[in-house]
Scaffold this motif. Structure first.
Motif, PDB file in Angstrom:
ATOM      1  N   ALA A   8     -38.681  -7.591  40.239  1.00  0.00           N
ATOM      2  CA  ALA A   8     -37.371  -7.700  39.605  1.00  0.00           C
ATOM      3  C   ALA A   8     -36.862  -9.118  39.787  1.00  0.00           C
ATOM      4  N   ALA A   9     -36.071  -9.595  38.829  1.00  0.00           N
ATOM      5  CA  ALA A   9     -35.524 -10.956  38.876  1.00  0.00           C
ATOM      6  C   ALA A   9     -34.012 -10.903  38.774  1.00  0.00           C
ATOM      7  N   PHE A  10     -33.346 -11.843  39.447  1.00  0.00           N
ATOM      8  CA  PHE A  10     -31.878 -11.876  39.481  1.00  0.00           C
ATOM      9  C   PHE A  10     -31.400 -13.297  39.241  1.00  0.00           C
ATOM     10  N   ASP A  11     -30.459 -13.467  38.312  1.00  0.00           N
ATOM     11  CA  ASP A  11     -29.924 -14.807  38.069  1.00  0.00           C
ATOM     12  C   ASP A  11     -28.863 -15.131  39.127  1.00  0.00           C
ATOM     13  N   ASP A  12     -28.288 -16.347  39.049  1.00  0.00           N
ATOM     14  CA  ASP A  12     -27.344 -16.794  40.080  1.00  0.00           C
ATOM     15  C   ASP A  12     -26.149 -15.856  40.211  1.00  0.00           C
ATOM     16  N   GLU A  13     -25.661 -15.381  39.076  1.00  0.00           N
ATOM     17  CA  GLU A  13     -24.490 -14.511  39.106  1.00  0.00           C
ATOM     18  C   GLU A  13     -24.798 -13.211  39.853  1.00  0.00           C
ATOM     19  N   ALA A  14     -25.945 -12.619  39.538  1.00  0.00           N
ATOM     20  CA  ALA A  14     -26.347 -11.376  40.203  1.00  0.00           C
ATOM     21  C   ALA A  14     -26.617 -11.630  41.690  1.00  0.00           C
ATOM     22  N   THR A  15     -27.125 -12.826  42.014  1.00  0.00           N
ATOM     23  CA  THR A  15     -27.407 -13.167  43.415  1.00  0.00           C
ATOM     24  C   THR A  15     -26.109 -13.245  44.214  1.00  0.00           C
ATOM     25  N   LEU A  16     -25.103 -13.919  43.651  1.00  0.00           N
ATOM     26  CA  LEU A  16     -23.807 -14.002  44.345  1.00  0.00           C
ATOM     27  C   LEU A  16     -23.193 -12.610  44.497  1.00  0.00           C
ATOM     28  N   PRO A  62     -24.453 -22.941  52.651  1.00  0.00           N
ATOM     29  CA  PRO A  62     -23.071 -22.491  52.882  1.00  0.00           C
ATOM     30  C   PRO A  62     -22.230 -22.427  51.608  1.00  0.00           C
ATOM     31  N   ASP A  63     -22.514 -23.287  50.626  1.00  0.00           N
ATOM     32  CA  ASP A  63     -21.667 -23.316  49.430  1.00  0.00           C
ATOM     33  C   ASP A  63     -21.793 -22.015  48.626  1.00  0.00           C
ATOM     34  N   ALA A  64     -23.023 -21.574  48.378  1.00  0.00           N
ATOM     35  CA  ALA A  64     -23.218 -20.332  47.621  1.00  0.00           C
ATOM     36  C   ALA A  64     -22.645 -19.144  48.388  1.00  0.00           C
ATOM     37  N   VAL A  65     -22.841 -19.144  49.691  1.00  0.00           N
ATOM     38  CA  VAL A  65     -22.344 -18.034  50.511  1.00  0.00           C
ATOM     39  C   VAL A  65     -20.812 -17.990  50.449  1.00  0.00           C
ATOM     40  N   GLU A  66     -20.195 -19.175  50.511  1.00  0.00           N
ATOM     41  CA  GLU A  66     -18.725 -19.229  50.454  1.00  0.00           C
ATOM     42  C   GLU A  66     -18.221 -18.777  49.085  1.00  0.00           C
ATOM     43  N   GLN A  67     -18.927 -19.219  48.041  1.00  0.00           N
ATOM     44  CA  GLN A  67     -18.522 -18.828  46.685  1.00  0.00           C
ATOM     45  C   GLN A  67     -18.566 -17.302  46.533  1.00  0.00           C
ATOM     46  N   ALA A  68     -19.552 -16.672  47.152  1.00  0.00           N
ATOM     47  CA  ALA A  68     -19.722 -15.221  47.006  1.00  0.00           C
ATOM     48  C   ALA A  68     -18.749 -14.428  47.871  1.00  0.00           C
ATOM     49  N   ALA A 123     -20.401  -4.325  52.493  1.00  0.00           N
ATOM     50  CA  ALA A 123     -20.868  -3.050  53.044  1.00  0.00           C
ATOM     51  C   ALA A 123     -21.176  -3.134  54.533  1.00  0.00           C
ATOM     52  N   THR A 124     -21.680  -4.286  54.996  1.00  0.00           N
ATOM     53  CA  THR A 124     -22.203  -4.356  56.374  1.00  0.00           C
ATOM     54  C   THR A 124     -21.630  -5.494  57.199  1.00  0.00           C
ATOM     55  N   GLY A 125     -21.000  -6.474  56.560  1.00  0.00           N
ATOM     56  CA  GLY A 125     -20.553  -7.662  57.284  1.00  0.00           C
ATOM     57  C   GLY A 125     -21.628  -8.719  57.415  1.00  0.00           C
ATOM     58  N   MET A 126     -22.849  -8.397  56.973  1.00  0.00           N
ATOM     59  CA  MET A 126     -23.936  -9.368  57.097  1.00  0.00           C
ATOM     60  C   MET A 126     -23.858 -10.412  55.979  1.00  0.00           C
ATOM     61  N   LEU A 127     -24.111 -11.678  56.341  1.00  0.00           N
ATOM     62  CA  LEU A 127     -24.170 -12.728  55.332  1.00  0.00           C
ATOM     63  C   LEU A 127     -25.633 -13.027  55.016  1.00  0.00           C
ATOM     64  N   LEU A 128     -25.952 -13.057  53.723  1.00  0.00           N
ATOM     65  CA  LEU A 128     -27.316 -13.368  53.290  1.00  0.00           C
ATOM     66  C   LEU A 128     -27.304 -14.703  52.566  1.00  0.00           C
ATOM     67  N   ASP A 129     -28.401 -15.453  52.660  1.00  0.00           N
ATOM     68  CA  ASP A 129     -28.506 -16.668  51.849  1.00  0.00           C
ATOM     69  C   ASP A 129     -28.988 -16.247  50.458  1.00  0.00           C
ATOM     70  N   PRO A 130     -28.905 -17.126  49.461  1.00  0.00           N
ATOM     71  CA  PRO A 130     -29.246 -16.713  48.080  1.00  0.00           C
ATOM     72  C   PRO A 130     -30.710 -16.284  47.895  1.00  0.00           C
ATOM     73  N   HIS A 131     -31.651 -16.876  48.647  1.00  0.00           N
ATOM     74  CA  HIS A 131     -33.052 -16.433  48.524  1.00  0.00           C
ATOM     75  C   HIS A 131     -33.178 -14.993  49.002  1.00  0.00           C
ATOM     76  N   VAL A 174     -38.931 -25.016  34.519  1.00  0.00           N
ATOM     77  CA  VAL A 174     -38.250 -24.612  35.743  1.00  0.00           C
ATOM     78  C   VAL A 174     -36.737 -24.773  35.573  1.00  0.00           C
ATOM     79  N   VAL A 175     -36.007 -23.716  35.913  1.00  0.00           N
ATOM     80  CA  VAL A 175     -34.537 -23.745  35.835  1.00  0.00           C
ATOM     81  C   VAL A 175     -33.982 -23.855  37.253  1.00  0.00           C
ATOM     82  N   PRO A 176     -33.109 -24.846  37.547  1.00  0.00           N
ATOM     83  CA  PRO A 176     -32.525 -24.943  38.894  1.00  0.00           C
ATOM     84  C   PRO A 176     -31.567 -23.791  39.177  1.00  0.00           C
ATOM     85  N   THR A 177     -31.644 -23.214  40.377  1.00  0.00           N
ATOM     86  CA  THR A 177     -30.799 -22.076  40.756  1.00  0.00           C
ATOM     87  C   THR A 177     -30.199 -22.292  42.149  1.00  0.00           C
ATOM     88  N   PHE A 178     -29.423 -21.319  42.637  1.00  0.00           N
ATOM     89  CA  PHE A 178     -28.899 -21.350  44.005  1.00  0.00           C
ATOM     90  C   PHE A 178     -29.995 -21.125  45.044  1.00  0.00           C
TER      91      PHE A 178
END
Ligand SMILES: *Cc1c(COP(=O)(O)O)cnc(C)c1O
Length: 458
Positions: A355-363, A411-417, A372-380, A293-297
Motif C-alpha cells: 500500500a502507498a500513502f501520500d504526504d497528506e495521508a502520512t500526516l 520534527p517539522d512534519a511531526v509538528e504539522q501533524a 490514540a496512543t500518545g506515540m509520535l511517529l516519523d513520516p517513514h 522521483v517525487v520529493p515527500t516528507f
C-alpha cells in the motif's frame, strides 16, 4: 559460507571479500550460496547474543564466534535502549518495532554500527586501509560516518547535496570530530552526488590509488545484520506474524524475506511506500515501471529503482544469474519489468501485500496514532503503521510495523501533524552548539577527486 553473484558472472567469494567488495565484478549483488536454517534460541538472551547465532553461518570461517560476539556486543552497546530494538503495542494486535535507538536516530544504525566494526576488524587483520566514499540524502551518510569515525583503517568521505538535507541530518555528519571522517557539500542534487560517487568508482586509477570501498545499501553485510531483528521480534509471539515495512531500496523487506527463508515464524509482509509507489504497483499488478522521483516528507523512501529487489528477482528466477542479468538490462532500456504468472504465484501472492500513502495521508496517520496512543511517529514509520491499519482491520493476525526513524529527526512534519515539537534526545542535545566541519565543492568530478585525495590521510 560462499557467496555468488545475482548476475552469475563473478567469482565466488567468502564473507570478508564480499563485505569489502560491495558490488560484484559483473555488476550483480552477492548472495549466500544457500540459506542456512535458524537454530532455536538457546536460552532467554540479549539481542546481541541472538544476533551472533543468526549471523554466524553467514560469516564463518572468515569471522569466528568469539570475534563476532565482541563485534555485536560493541555495536549494540551504542543503542540507548536495553532491548536495542524495543517492541511497543499500539492496538489489539498491532505492534511497532522501534529500530531508531542507535546513535543517529535511524534504523540504518542497526546494520552500520556492526558493518563499520567488521570493516575495521578485517582491514586490521589484512593490514590494509580503505577509503569509503558514499552519497547521501541524509540518513545513510550520518549513520555511516558515526559507524566508522575513529576507525584506524578507514577514511570516509560522504557527499551530500548542499542545502537539501535537514539541519539535524547535516549536523550529525559535520560535527563528528574525528580526523578520518569527512562530510562534503556538493553544489547539486542527491542524484549529482550519487553520479559523482559512481564516477569515482569507474575511474580505475583513482579507485586503486585510494582503495575505494562502499557501504551503500546493496552491501550484503547490511542486509544480513537486518535479518536479526525480524528473527527476535517474530520469536516474541506464539503465532507467525506479519511485518509492515516502510520501503525504499527494498533492503529491509528483503532482510525479512531471508529471515522467513531461514525458518523465522513470519506469515507475510506488507510493503509500505510513499507517493513513489513502484513496488506497490509491482506487487499489486505484477509489473514494474519506473517514474520520476517525487520529493515527500519521507525522503529516505523517495526512490524509484529499488536496488535490493535484484536479490529477490534472482530467487524468483530459480537463481539463474544469466536470466536475472538479461531481465535487468531490459528494465534499464525499456523502464519496464514484468514477471511470469507462475513466478508471481510462487513469490508474490500470499507473501507480499502493498500500500502507498501520500504526504497528506502520512500526516493524518501520525495524528491518528498520536491521538490514540500518545506515540509520535516519523513520516517513514507512519507509512508502515498506515498500511498495517489498512490490512489489519480485516484480519486477526498480529502485525509488527517497523519504525525506521526517531520522530526527532523529522520534527517539522511531526509538528504539522500533531502540534507537538519533538526535541532531540539527550546525547544529541548539544548538536546545534557543536562546531561544523565541512567543505563545499562544485559538481565536478576532478574537483571532488582532488578534494578526496587531500582529505584522506597519507
Ligand atoms: C533508509 C530508510 C528507509 C528505507 O529502507 P530501505 O532498506 O531502503 O527499504 C526507510 N526509512 C528510513 C528512516 C530510512 O532511513
Amino acid at each position: 559460507m560462499r557467496y555468488v553473484s545475482t548476475r552469475g558472472d563473478a567469482p565466488e567469494l567468502g564473507f570478508s571479500d564480499v563485505l569489502l567488495a560491495g558490488l560484484a565484478s559483473d555488476g550483480g549483488l552477492y548472495v549466500p550460496e544457500h540459506w542456512p536454517t535458524l537454530e532455536q534460541p538457546a536460552e532467554a538472551r540479549t539481542y546481541a547474543e541472538r544476533a551472533v547465532e543468526v549471523m554466524l553461518p553467514f560469516v564463518e570461517p572468515d569471522i569466528d564466534e568469539a570475534t563476532l560476539t565482541k563485534l555485536c556486543n560493541d555495536a549494540y552497546a551504542t543503542f540507548r535502549h536495553p532491548a536495542v530494538v524495543p517492541l511497543v503495542q499500539i492496538d489489539h494486535r498491532q505492534w511497532v518495532l522501534e529500530l531508531f535507538h542507535g546513535p543517529t536516530l535511524a534504523f540504518k544504525d542497526v546494520a552500520l554500527q556492526l558493518v563499520g566494526r567488521m570493516f575495521d576488524h578485517i582491514l586490521a587483520q589484512r593490514g590494509e586501509r580503505v577509503t569509503i566514499v558514499g552519497a547521501t540524502s541524509g540518513d545513510t551518510g550520518s549513520a555511516a560516518i558515526n559507524a566508522v569515525a575513529g576507525c584506524e583503517h578507514i577514511d570516509i568521505v560522504i557527499l551530500y547535496p548542499l542545502g537539501r538535507t535537514s539541519d539535524v541530518q547535516r549536523r550529525q555528519m559535520t560535527t563528528v570530530d574525528q580526523p578520518n571522517a569527512h562530510a562534503v557539500a556538493v553544489d547539486g542534487t542527491f542524484d549529482d552526488c550519487q553520479d559523482l560517487v559512481k564516477a569515482m568508482f569507474n575511474d580505475a586509477d583513482f579507485r586503486c590509488r585510494n582503495n575505494l570501498s562502499a557501504v551503500n545499501s546493496i552491501n550484503w553485510a547490511r542486509v544480513m545484520a537486518q535479518v536479526v531483528y525480524y528473527v527476535t521480534a517474530s520469536e516474541t509471539f506464539a503465532e507467525p506474524v506479519t511485518f509492515s515495512v516502510p520501503t525504499g531500496n527494498f533492503g529491509n523487506v528483503l532482510a525479512g524475506w531471508i529471515a522467513r527463508e531461514m525458518g523465522a515464524p513470519i506469515r507475510d509482509f506488507i510493503v509500505a511506500s510513499n507517493t513513489n509507489d513502484i513496488l506497490t504497483r509491482f506487487i499489486n499488478d505484477g509489473e514494474m515501471t519506473a517514474r520520476e522521483v517525487v520529493p515527500t516528507f519521507s525522503p529516505s523512501m523517495d526512490i524509484q529503482v529499488s536496488s535490493n529487489f535484484e536479490r529477490l528477482l534472482f530467487e524468483m528466477n530459480g537463481r539463474d544469474g544469466g536470466m536475472t542479468a538479461e531481465q535487468l538490462m531490459r528494465f534499464r532500456s525499456s523502464g519496464r519489468l514484468a514477471v511470469e504468472p507462475d513466478q508471481r504465484a510462487a513469490y508474490v501472492t500470499g507473501h507480499f501485500r502493498a500500500a502507498a500513502f501520500d504526504d497528506e495521508a502520512t500526516l493524518a496517520e501520525i495524528a491518528r496514532v498520536h491521538g490514540a496512543t500518545g506515540m509520535l511517529l516519523d513520516p517513514h514509520s507512519a507509512t508502515g503503521t498506515a498500511a498495517a491499519a489498512q490490512f489489519g482491520s480485516v484480519e486477526p493476525n498480529t502485525i509488527i510495523s517497523l519504525a525506521t526513524a526517531d520522530p526527532a529527526k523529522f520534527p517539522d512534519a511531526v509538528e504539522q501533524a500533531t502540534g507537538v515539537r519533538v526535541g532531540l534526545p539527550e546525547h544529541l542535545a548539544d548538536l546545534f552548539e557543536l562546531e561544523e566541519r565541512t567543505e563545499t565543492v562544485s559538481n565536478d568530478l576532478s574537483t571532488v577527486e582532488a578534494l578526496v585525495e587531500r582529505l584522506v590521510q597519507p
